[in-house]
Design a protein around this motif. Structure first.
Motif, PDB file in Angstrom:
ATOM      1  N   LEU A  36     -29.224  30.350  29.674  1.00 47.95           N
ATOM      2  CA  LEU A  36     -28.675  29.325  30.426  1.00 47.95           C
ATOM      3  C   LEU A  36     -27.418  28.678  30.327  1.00 47.95           C
ATOM      4  O   LEU A  36     -26.573  28.962  29.542  1.00 47.95           O
ATOM      5  N   ARG A  37     -27.022  28.353  31.632  1.00 43.40           N
ATOM      6  CA  ARG A  37     -25.663  27.891  31.958  1.00 43.40           C
ATOM      7  C   ARG A  37     -25.895  26.278  31.952  1.00 43.40           C
ATOM      8  O   ARG A  37     -26.177  25.456  32.850  1.00 43.40           O
ATOM      9  N   ALA A  38     -25.615  25.728  30.809  1.00 41.90           N
ATOM     10  CA  ALA A  38     -26.129  24.197  30.404  1.00 41.90           C
ATOM     11  C   ALA A  38     -25.176  23.714  29.508  1.00 41.90           C
ATOM     12  O   ALA A  38     -24.368  24.229  28.935  1.00 41.90           O
ATOM     13  N   GLU A  39     -25.492  22.442  29.171  1.00 43.24           N
ATOM     14  CA  GLU A  39     -24.844  21.538  28.341  1.00 43.24           C
ATOM     15  C   GLU A  39     -25.780  21.467  27.122  1.00 43.24           C
ATOM     16  O   GLU A  39     -26.835  20.655  27.178  1.00 43.24           O
ATOM     17  N   GLU A  40     -25.464  22.308  25.918  1.00 39.88           N
ATOM     18  CA  GLU A  40     -26.368  22.264  24.925  1.00 39.88           C
ATOM     19  C   GLU A  40     -26.762  21.090  24.248  1.00 39.88           C
ATOM     20  O   GLU A  40     -28.083  20.647  24.105  1.00 39.88           O
ATOM     21  N   ASN A  41     -25.855  20.201  24.049  1.00 39.48           N
ATOM     22  CA  ASN A  41     -26.069  18.920  23.453  1.00 39.48           C
ATOM     23  C   ASN A  41     -27.071  18.073  24.166  1.00 39.48           C
ATOM     24  O   ASN A  41     -27.769  17.260  23.687  1.00 39.48           O
ATOM     25  N   ALA A  42     -26.755  17.858  25.461  1.00 37.00           N
ATOM     26  CA  ALA A  42     -27.420  17.104  26.497  1.00 37.00           C
ATOM     27  C   ALA A  42     -28.845  17.849  26.430  1.00 37.00           C
ATOM     28  O   ALA A  42     -29.992  16.760  26.524  1.00 37.00           O
ATOM     29  N   LEU A  43     -29.132  18.951  26.491  1.00 31.02           N
ATOM     30  CA  LEU A  43     -30.826  19.367  26.332  1.00 31.02           C
ATOM     31  C   LEU A  43     -31.223  19.208  25.448  1.00 31.02           C
ATOM     32  O   LEU A  43     -32.292  19.045  25.225  1.00 31.02           O
ATOM     33  N   GLU A  55     -21.060  19.542  31.161  1.00 28.86           N
ATOM     34  CA  GLU A  55     -19.962  20.527  30.522  1.00 28.86           C
ATOM     35  C   GLU A  55     -20.854  21.975  30.003  1.00 28.86           C
ATOM     36  O   GLU A  55     -21.383  21.932  28.854  1.00 28.86           O
ATOM     37  N   ARG A  56     -20.915  22.846  30.883  1.00 29.07           N
ATOM     38  CA  ARG A  56     -21.729  23.870  30.797  1.00 29.07           C
ATOM     39  C   ARG A  56     -21.104  25.109  29.837  1.00 29.07           C
ATOM     40  O   ARG A  56     -19.718  25.305  29.889  1.00 29.07           O
ATOM     41  N   GLY A  57     -22.071  25.674  28.936  1.00 30.04           N
ATOM     42  CA  GLY A  57     -21.725  27.026  28.306  1.00 30.04           C
ATOM     43  C   GLY A  57     -23.165  27.763  28.240  1.00 30.04           C
ATOM     44  O   GLY A  57     -24.082  27.345  28.899  1.00 30.04           O
ATOM     45  N   GLU A  58     -23.073  28.826  27.525  1.00 35.58           N
ATOM     46  CA  GLU A  58     -24.049  29.593  27.578  1.00 35.58           C
ATOM     47  C   GLU A  58     -25.260  29.187  26.369  1.00 35.58           C
ATOM     48  O   GLU A  58     -24.601  28.879  25.302  1.00 35.58           O
ATOM     49  N   VAL A  59     -26.492  29.009  26.842  1.00 34.71           N
ATOM     50  CA  VAL A  59     -27.392  28.269  25.856  1.00 34.71           C
ATOM     51  C   VAL A  59     -28.683  29.345  25.771  1.00 34.71           C
ATOM     52  O   VAL A  59     -29.249  29.679  26.802  1.00 34.71           O
ATOM     53  N   GLU A  60     -28.999  29.574  24.604  1.00 34.98           N
ATOM     54  CA  GLU A  60     -30.170  30.397  24.457  1.00 34.98           C
ATOM     55  C   GLU A  60     -31.175  29.369  24.210  1.00 34.98           C
ATOM     56  O   GLU A  60     -31.161  28.604  22.936  1.00 34.98           O
TER      57      GLU A  60
END
Length: 538
Positions: free
Chosen positions: A419-426, A380-385
């Motif tokens: 990044l376009r990513a799932e923050e909690n997963a990373l 579930e992607r969102g903007e991640v710094e």
């Protein structure tokens, strides 16, 4: 029917036959057509009317029967055909070519008229009866064998079974100038269904299959050439077939081990002319090559099933081992807590309660890791710094690490794109990698500085970000370096579950990236995580 006999030496003779009585051909004086030819058997062949068609049959002769230069076991005859027995040629006259008749929707219940049938074990170009052949026959057979070599190469170099089946059907159809070629296989319900098909126009072609011919081929174990094919339109059940004008059908059963598992079925339109016996032999040999593909597919499926079962066994064994270790520690902590409470030692009780809580957290983490590893999911992607994400992992640990003499340094390039990513997963990925580095640093002895350096910068190649985590811990032995991402592989004994790195790699790859490791035993270990900036295209 008139037969003109042209012996290898001597004058020609003509015979007229009428009625349904069989005509016997051979060297025996009792034969209707006695042939003075040493290469001819005493009872060599027979011609008889079947369903209004004159059919010649080989009577298990030594040198076989040839119709228009092609070897055959049974073959329908028409005016102008030449039958060769030994070195003697018999010309056929007064016999009309069998007419073809199309049917409307549905399959006629009357039997199909079989022009040629060959026992499955004999229906092969490679099993022909040894006999002298003419130069023209040798050229034709060489061409057939070259075509078969092309089909065999498609079978041999077939990583994708579906693509190989399609290629074999295409080559067979083109070689035999057929309207369509299809492979029928038996489904789980026992019905015969189309597995693969080929025709000049895949988008608009309709497959025509005679159920009666297929059933006869399977029941008798023979390859069949029919001069009166029965059709039904499997792919156009509401339309009439009266305009198809088909003139022949080939049906070759496909046997694997002791069972027929499929059928190769080809049909030809009037414009292509009737099939001949050598076409049937070619189709039967192609069917034998298809059997190799189907058997290889079955063996691959069985191997994959065995691998899945073995993997499940390994996972269950690893899971049982992890749970056993956690439960052992949990029981020990509970007993310690009970003794502390009996003695009213609140300090000791608090420490034991913390141990119980830690073991409960390990069970929770194990279940979460198992679910993450086993379930296919889309992030579930969102903007991640990435710099802020790494800081959120490092900040809570710095004070504790400092008390233990460990250093945690973070250097994130401010030029890193989002990044376009799932923050909690990373977050779970980097928390796991940092935690493993801490364990390695604690296990390191000596005066060497114990530190973990985390850097983040734009990737050198491609549009992505590279995160490096390099520690000065104990390192990883070479024999373990390739196994660190295997599920349930751990060098921590009862302190680890062996799922952390497996889950980390799965999460990274779900994001379209990858993770790698390098190490020098006793000196350092470095993990490299590459993450794409944008979402990968589906």
């Amino acid at each position: 029917m008139q037969l003109t006999v042209n012996p290898p030496s001597g004058a020609s003779r003509q015979y007229d036959f009428a009625g349904a009585r069989p005509v016997m051909i051979g060297r025996d004086p009792a034969c209707d057509v006695q042939v003075d030819d040493e290469q001819c058997s005493r009872w060599h062949a027979r011609i008889v009317r079947e369903h209004g068609v004159m059919v010649v049959s080989d009577l298990d002769s030594t040198n076989g029967v040839f119709v228009n230069g092609a070897p055959c076991y049974r073959c329908a005859l028409a005016t102008g055909d030449e039958v060769r027995v030994g070195q003697t040629v018999l010309r056929v006259d007064g016999v009309p070519r069998p007419s073809t008749r199309a049917t409307d929707l549905g399959v006629s219940q009357r039997p199909a008229s079989v022009a040629v049938s060959l026992p499955h074990g004999e229906a092969s170009l490679l099993d022909r009866t040894a006999t002298d052949i003419s130069p023209l026959e040798a050229v034709e057979e060489n061409r057939l064998l070259r075509d078969l070599c092309g089909i065999a190469q498609s079978v041999a170099a077939a990583p994708d079974v579906t693509a190989a089946l399609r290629d074999v059907l295409r080559q067979t159809r083109e070689r035999l100038r057929a309207e369509s070629a299809c492979l029928l296989v038996r489904g789980s319900d026992g019905a015969w269904n189309v597995r693969q098909a080929d025709s000049p126009d895949d988008a608009g072609a309709r497959l025509i299959v005679s159920r009666s011919i297929v059933q006869a081929a399977l029941r008798e174990g023979v390859a069949i050439l029919s001069n009166d094919p029965l059709h039904d339109a499997r792919f156009a059940p509401g339309e009439s077939l009266s305009g198809q004008e088909l003139c022949g059908a080939l049906c070759a059963p496909i046997r694997v081990r002791d069972a027929f598992v499929g059928v190769l079925f080809l049909v030809r339109r009037e414009m292509g002319g009737a099939f001949i016996a050598v076409d049937l032999r070619f189709a039967a040999t192609a069917a034998s090559l298809l059997s190799l593909l189907l058997e290889n597919e079955r063996m691959r499926d069985e191997a994959r099933q065995r691998e899945r079962l073995a993997t499940i066994g390994e996972v269950m064994a690893g899971l049982a081992h992890c749970v056993k270790n956690i439960l052992t520690a949990l029981r020990f902590s509970v007993r310690s807590l009970q003794r502390a409470l009996e003695k009213q030692d609140l300090a000791a009780a608090g420490g034991s309660a913390n141990h119980v809580s830690a073991q409960a957290q390990r069970i929770s983490d194990l279940v979460l890791d198992m679910l993450t590893y086993a379930k296919e999911r889309t992030p579930e992607r969102g903007e991640v710094e990435v710099g802020r994400l790494l800081e959120s992992v490092a900040a809570p640990l710095r004070a504790q690490w400092a008390e233990e003499g460990l250093a945690l340094r973070l250097d994130a390039d401010p030029g890193c794109p989002r990044l376009r990513a799932e923050e909690n997963a990373l977050y779970r990925v980097f928390l796991n990698l940092v935690g493993n580095a801490g364990d390695a640093l604690r296990a390191r002895s000596g005066d060497t500085p114990k530190e973990l350096i985390v850097t983040a910068a734009p990737a050198i190649e491609g549009n992505g970000i590279e995160v490096r985590l390099r520690d000065t811990g104990t390192g990883i032995p070479p024999e373990n370096l390739e196994r660190v991402f295997d599920p349930f592989f751990s060098t921590k004994g009862s302190a680890g579950t062996g799922l952390g790195l497996a889950v980390a790699r799965k999460i990274v790859r779900e994001h379209g990236g990858d993770i790698a490791v390098d190490s020098c035993p006793g000196a350092w270990t470095e993990f490299r995580v590459i993450l794409p900036v944008s979402e990968p295209k589906p």
